[in-house]
Design an enzyme around this catalytic site. Structure first.
Site, PDB file in Angstrom:
ATOM      1  N   ARG A 105       0.835  -1.210   0.000  1.00 36.30           N
ATOM      2  CA  ARG A 105       0.000   0.000   0.000  1.00 36.30           C
ATOM      3  C   ARG A 105       0.867   1.256   0.000  1.00 36.30           C
ATOM      4  NH1 ARG A 105      -2.542   0.768   5.838  1.00 36.30           N
ATOM      5  NH2 ARG A 105      -0.953  -0.254   7.083  1.00 36.30           N
ATOM      6  N   GLY A 137      -4.854  -1.880  -0.125  1.00 34.40           N
ATOM      7  CA  GLY A 137      -3.865  -0.855  -0.461  1.00 34.40           C
ATOM      8  C   GLY A 137      -4.149   0.507   0.141  1.00 34.40           C
ATOM      9  N   ASP A 274      11.367  -6.564   7.133  1.00 33.63           N
ATOM     10  CA  ASP A 274      10.836  -5.734   6.035  1.00 33.63           C
ATOM     11  C   ASP A 274      10.586  -4.305   6.500  1.00 33.63           C
ATOM     12  OD1 ASP A 274       8.820  -7.527   7.380  1.00 33.63           O
ATOM     13  OD2 ASP A 274       7.436  -6.076   6.526  1.00 33.63           O
TER      14      ASP A 274
HETATM   15  P1  AMP Z   1       3.287  -3.755   7.933  1.00 34.55           P
HETATM   16  O1  AMP Z   1       2.910  -4.721   9.002  1.00 34.55           O
HETATM   17  O2  AMP Z   1       2.436  -2.510   7.912  1.00 34.55           O
HETATM   18  O3  AMP Z   1       4.735  -3.456   7.874  1.00 34.55           O
HETATM   19  O4  AMP Z   1       2.885  -4.465   6.581  1.00 34.55           O
HETATM   20  C1  AMP Z   1       3.392  -5.703   6.150  1.00 34.55           C
HETATM   21  C2  AMP Z   1       3.102  -5.893   4.701  1.00 34.55           C
HETATM   22  O5  AMP Z   1       1.693  -5.898   4.471  1.00 34.55           O
HETATM   23  C3  AMP Z   1       3.685  -4.837   3.797  1.00 34.55           C
HETATM   24  O6  AMP Z   1       4.162  -5.471   2.653  1.00 34.55           O
HETATM   25  C4  AMP Z   1       2.503  -3.938   3.519  1.00 34.55           C
HETATM   26  O7  AMP Z   1       2.634  -3.273   2.293  1.00 34.55           O
HETATM   27  C5  AMP Z   1       1.337  -4.918   3.514  1.00 34.55           C
HETATM   28  N1  AMP Z   1       0.065  -4.279   3.876  1.00 34.55           N
HETATM   29  C6  AMP Z   1      -0.337  -3.861   5.098  1.00 34.55           C
HETATM   30  N2  AMP Z   1      -1.564  -3.318   5.038  1.00 34.55           N
HETATM   31  C7  AMP Z   1      -1.972  -3.391   3.746  1.00 34.55           C
HETATM   32  C8  AMP Z   1      -3.160  -2.991   3.030  1.00 34.55           C
HETATM   33  N3  AMP Z   1      -4.193  -2.407   3.617  1.00 34.55           N
HETATM   34  N4  AMP Z   1      -3.201  -3.226   1.701  1.00 34.55           N
HETATM   35  C9  AMP Z   1      -2.181  -3.823   1.075  1.00 34.55           C
HETATM   36  N5  AMP Z   1      -1.049  -4.224   1.680  1.00 34.55           N
HETATM   37  C10 AMP Z   1      -0.937  -4.015   2.993  1.00 34.55           C
HETATM   38 MG    MG Z   2       5.952  -2.541   6.773  1.00 39.85          MG
END
Ligand code: AMP
Ligand code: MG
Length: 522
Positions: A105, A137, A274
């Protein structure tokens, strides 16, 4: 009026990508990015922007009121030269290899150079990409506001971080199950424009190693050194030494970043690989939090409640573990693994050294010999036993009268009257031992105090303050957000009209969702 930006977009120019603009979720082998046009929103509205960041990017206040810029910051239109792309990366999440993740996203808009400094601009919440893995996203206002505010607050605290330029409301609603309890609800959507010299993560390298994409891995290493570490290109002839210096510098920057987190009481909450920046910047503000009462076991992230893997006190160890994952991913590109081991040892050494320097400054010591180290440990033990606010404690310590130390000086930092009474004696003994270590000479003492005040913030983005600003913003009132933005620009300076923003967490906020408990739902 034209904007002062010329995009050169080195990442997409130099590295292979998928140019199909197909936004369906999928694996994307053999490429490092995928074209991802933002999905337009219905009612973009600029809610806030960072003046400091705008200035750094060469934007005048008039430029910010240009409709074309608002359209770009909401993902509705591209400015000339922008190329929208999502980056491919993988990562270890909560200790386990999670495979391909990527910008699910986040949509990068391109790279600009302003006064010799390179910046990558990206929108968080601008719609799906090839890496969305079935999710929407999008991002909600509450999490976007938290990220927008905190990144800038960290910058003004002197902590290495990605930055925020703008916070835009989309006018669209987003469905989220905030507490993961089966009660999804619609929330207002928002988009943050994030800015950093590079958004490359440890996971960028890990996915290539995991998939055996060796040529691409070599290419990405060389690209990252050339673009993000140009000083190493000048200092080292091409080859192993340059790569070794690169890994060592990543370790060093990560160590310094984590030492700062420990200094200011910041808990990242999701230190997956990540979310680790190759430049040692604090990256991805999700369920982060700030230490109120000093507690090394605390984590704001409810998703991590059982294990507490990413608790405050464990962050230095986790950063080391994450660097170990990066080292493993890079191994095939180093004939001499000793260089990677040396980098990891360097992390430990730099962290210890930086943490020590911060401790000396925070307590107002002249050095950290055995006696001061014992005092420090005793203070932290007492603070966790008696629920003492970390931020308030260190500021109060600088107000102590060394001739007549009184526990009452520390009283505003205590959360409980009964604990204050119960631990009074232990604290008095500590204070007497502490003042015995301070220099007698008033000039030397004054100098130590000035250093204490420069290392111990008064204003941090306490979880409940962010939550209050969110609730007001959701009701259409942005005055709390603006006030926090203003006060957090000078976190070490007493601001007479902002005493309430330096107060300890009120009792109602102790267990309230958003204040002490946050999930990954955002
Ligand atoms: P995070 O825990 O926020 O670091 O996210 C982990 C992964 O999930 C990353 O690759 C983000 O881009 C993806 N992600 C989190 N929330 C969303 C969302 N609402 N739509 C698409 N991808 C998401
Ligand atoms: Mg992240």
């Amino acid at each position: 009026m034209s904007l002062p930006w010329t995009f050169d977009n080195r990442y997409v120019q130099a590295l292979p990508g998928d140019r199909s603009a197909d936004l369906r979720s999928r694996q994307t082998p053999e490429v490092l990015w995928s074209l991802a046009p933002p999905t337009p929103v219905s009612g973009p509205r600029l809610l806030a922007w960072s003046e400091a960041m705008a200035r750094t990017l060469g934007l005048s206040p008039e430029a910010l009121s240009q409709p074309a810029l608002l359209q770009a910051l909401s993902g509705n239109e591209l400015l000339p030269g922008m190329i929208p792309y999502a980056m491919r990366y993988g990562g270890h999440q909560f200790g386990n290899w999670a495979g391909q993740l990527g910008d699910g996203r986040v949509i990068n808009l391109g790279e600009v150079s302003v006064q010799g400094q390179r910046w990558e601009l990206q929108l968080k919440g601008a719609g799906p990409t090839a890496y969305s893995r079935g999710a929407d996203g999008r991002a909600v206002l509450r999490s976007s506001l938290r990220e927008f505010l905190c990144a800038e607050a960290m910058f003004h605290l002197g902590v290495p971080t990605t930055r925020s330029l703008s916070l835009v409301a989309t006018g669209d609603e987003v469905l989220r199950d905030m507490l993961y309890d089966g009660n999804p609800a619609y929330e207002p959507g928002a988009i943050v424009c994030r800015v950093a010299p590079s958004f490359i993560r440890f996971g960028h390298f890990e996915i290539l190693a995991a998939r055996g994409e060796a040529t691409l891995l070599e290419q990405l290493i060389d690209f990252c050194i050339a673009r993000d570490y140009p000083e190493l290109v000048e200092a080292f002839p091409e080859g192993e030494d340059r790569r070794a210096a690169w890994f060592k510098t990543i370790c060093e920057r990560t160590a310094i970043m984590v030492a700062h987190w420990m200094r200011v009481g910041f808990v990242h909450g999701v230190m997956n690989t990540d979310n680790m920046s190759i430049l040692g910047l604090t990256l991805d503000y999700g369920p982060y939090g700030w230490i109120d009462n000093f507690d090394p076991r605390w984590t704001p992230n409810t998703t991590d409640r059982a294990q507490r893997r990413y608790r405050f006190g464990r962050q230095p160890e986790i950063a080391y573990w994450n660097l170990g994952c990066l080292a493993t991913a890079l191994e095939s590109c180093f004939s001499d693994r000793e260089a990677l081991k040396a980098g990891l040892s360097h992390y430990a050494a730099v962290f210890a050294e930086t943490q020590q320097a911060f401790t000396v400054a925070k307590f107002g010591f002249a050095a950290l010999d055995a006696c001061e180290a014992e005092l420090m440990e005793r203070a932290y033990r007492l603070m966790s036993q008696a629920e003492v606010d970390m931020t308030l404690f260190f500021r109060a310590l600088a107000d102590l009268d060394p001739q007549q130390p009184e526990v009452a000086t520390l009283r505003p930092a205590f959360y409980s009257e009964s604990e204050y009474a119960q631990h009074h004696g232990a604290w008095l003994r500590w204070l007497n031992d502490y003042v015995a270590q301070l220099p007698q000479d008033p000039a030397a003492l004054a100098q130590l105090r000035t250093r204490m005040q420069a290392h111990n913030p008064i204003y941090v983005l306490r979880n409940y303050l962010a939550q209050e600003a969110i609730e007001a913003a959701e009701a259409g009132d942005f005055s709390k957000l603006q006030r926090l933005q203003r006060v957090l620009q000078q976190p070490y300076t007493v601001q007479p009209d902002a005493a309430d923003l330096a107060a300890k967490r009120p009792d109602w906020a102790r267990q309230k969702p958003g204040c002490s408990m946050l999930s990954c739902s955002s």
